[in-house]
Design an enzyme around this catalytic site. Structure first.
Site, PDB file in Angstrom:
ATOM      1  N   MET A 167       5.568 -19.901 -47.924  1.00  0.00           N
ATOM      2  CA  MET A 167       6.353 -19.465 -49.078  1.00  0.00           C
ATOM      3  C   MET A 167       6.856 -20.696 -49.821  1.00  0.00           C
ATOM      4  O   MET A 167       7.462 -21.594 -49.209  1.00  0.00           O
ATOM      5  CB  MET A 167       7.553 -18.624 -48.636  1.00  0.00           C
ATOM      6  N   GLY A 227       8.793 -14.795 -60.278  1.00  0.00           N
ATOM      7  CA  GLY A 227       9.356 -15.549 -61.396  1.00  0.00           C
ATOM      8  C   GLY A 227      10.368 -16.616 -61.020  1.00  0.00           C
ATOM      9  O   GLY A 227      11.040 -17.159 -61.898  1.00  0.00           O
ATOM     10  N   ASP A 268       2.812  -7.164 -52.483  1.00  0.00           N
ATOM     11  CA  ASP A 268       4.084  -7.552 -51.858  1.00  0.00           C
ATOM     12  C   ASP A 268       4.845  -6.312 -51.405  1.00  0.00           C
ATOM     13  O   ASP A 268       5.377  -5.572 -52.232  1.00  0.00           O
ATOM     14  CB  ASP A 268       4.925  -8.362 -52.847  1.00  0.00           C
TER      15      ASP A 268
HETATM   16  C1  DX5 Z   1       7.788 -12.911 -53.721  1.00  0.00           C
HETATM   17  C2  DX5 Z   1       6.340 -12.600 -53.501  1.00  0.00           C
HETATM   18  C3  DX5 Z   1       5.373 -13.267 -54.400  1.00  0.00           C
HETATM   19  C4  DX5 Z   1       5.622 -13.085 -55.880  1.00  0.00           C
HETATM   20  C5  DX5 Z   1       5.350 -14.397 -56.523  1.00  0.00           C
HETATM   21  O1  DX5 Z   1       8.513 -12.813 -52.557  1.00  0.00           O
HETATM   22  O2  DX5 Z   1       5.947 -12.881 -52.175  1.00  0.00           O
HETATM   23  O3  DX5 Z   1       4.048 -12.862 -54.077  1.00  0.00           O
HETATM   24  O4  DX5 Z   1       4.819 -12.122 -56.499  1.00  0.00           O
HETATM   25  O5  DX5 Z   1       5.648 -14.311 -57.866  1.00  0.00           O
HETATM   26  P1  DX5 Z   1       5.528 -15.584 -58.811  1.00  0.00           P
HETATM   27  O6  DX5 Z   1       4.086 -16.002 -58.791  1.00  0.00           O
HETATM   28  O7  DX5 Z   1       5.972 -15.069 -60.133  1.00  0.00           O
HETATM   29  O8  DX5 Z   1       6.435 -16.633 -58.260  1.00  0.00           O
HETATM   30 ZN    ZN Z   2       3.809 -12.460 -51.763  1.00  0.00          ZN
END
Ligand code: DX5
Ligand code: ZN
Length: 250
Positions: free
Chosen positions: A159, A167, A57
């Protein structure tokens, strides 16, 4: 089709059958956003052999209110892991920077629809540099305006949280869009992966698979677990079972 995964026991025959049936295998992409940034090589190693890709990310404090890592860290990580890097660029100038991640050797480079000025040009530049191109959409961004662009990308990232932080709780409201995206891809006979990112865990991954996702990003559900590799394997098994019983599959 999936990456070669000799260590995870995916047979050539199994992959051939999957391709013949016109669908692609479940892909697991643990997100290092929830890993220990001071030990990235070790954290990558912790899921080597069970993950398909490592999700990276990239955040610039402009497109999202958080700052993570950029090109120098991606270049360093590439030297320390054999896992393909799945770079998710949450940056305000993807047209300017996307190509550099592809040239550095990222396997996938995903750019956000909300930030792109010239999506077709940027997606083509990423592919021309040898990477797969991904298009990401935030929860409030519809997928229908991108229908004609389906031949221009290899993966659509939906998304399932507002981007910026790991989290956060999974946004159920994205599931109808995921079903519409799967229908779009099937209608066009396109070989485009549908990736879900945000709040994907043992409570939510089956609903994602049933709605049409075939690539699963998980940050806290993997790196927050005592055994990240076991977490990836358990999530994959759940996703595979849910895919097998889903309406869209097969
Ligand atoms: C947040 C990122 C995600 C993040 C997801 O903007 O794009 O990839 O790591 O984290 P979790 O799986 O904890 O929701
Ligand atoms: Zn991501």
């Amino acid at each position: 089709m999936g990456e070669p995964r000799s260590t995870t026991g995916v047979t050539h025959a199994g992959k051939t059958a999957a391709i013949r049936l016109g669908h692609m295998a479940v892909q697991m992409a643990p997100s290092i956003l929830s890993a220990d940034f001071a030990r990235l090589a070790d954290e990558a190693e912790a899921v080597a052999g069970v993950a398909d890709w490592l999700h990276v990310d990239v955040m610039d404090y402009h497109f999202v209110p958080n700052l993570t890592i950029g090109l120098p860290v991606v270049e360093a990580l590439l030297k320390h892991t054999a896992l393909p890097l799945d770079c998710h660029l949450m940056i305000s100038e993807p047209d300017r920077w996307g190509l550099a991640y592809a040239e550095a050797g990222a396997r996938n480079v995903t750019v956000h629809a909300e930030a792109l000025q010239a999506p077709v040009r940027t997606l083509r530049l990423i592919r021309a540099a040898g990477a797969r191109a991904g298009l990401a959409v935030n929860p409030a961004t519809p997928v229908e305006p991108y229908e004609d662009l389906l031949p221009e990308f290899d993966m659509l990232l939906l998304m399932t949280i507002e981007p910026g932080f790991g989290g956060q709780p999974f946004l159920e409201i994205v599931l109808p869009k995921l079903r519409r995206a799967r229908a779009l891809v099937q209608r066009h006979g396109a070989s485009v992966w549908l990736q879900v990112d945000g709040g994907v865990n043992e409570e939510t991954i089956e609903r994602c698979a049933e709605a049409g996702a075939d690539v699963f990003v998980a940050g806290s559900a993997v790196y927050g677990a005592n055994d990240p590799a076991a977490a990836v394997q358990a999530l994959r098994a759940q996703a595979q079972r849910a895919t097998a019983r889903s309406a869209w599959h097969g």
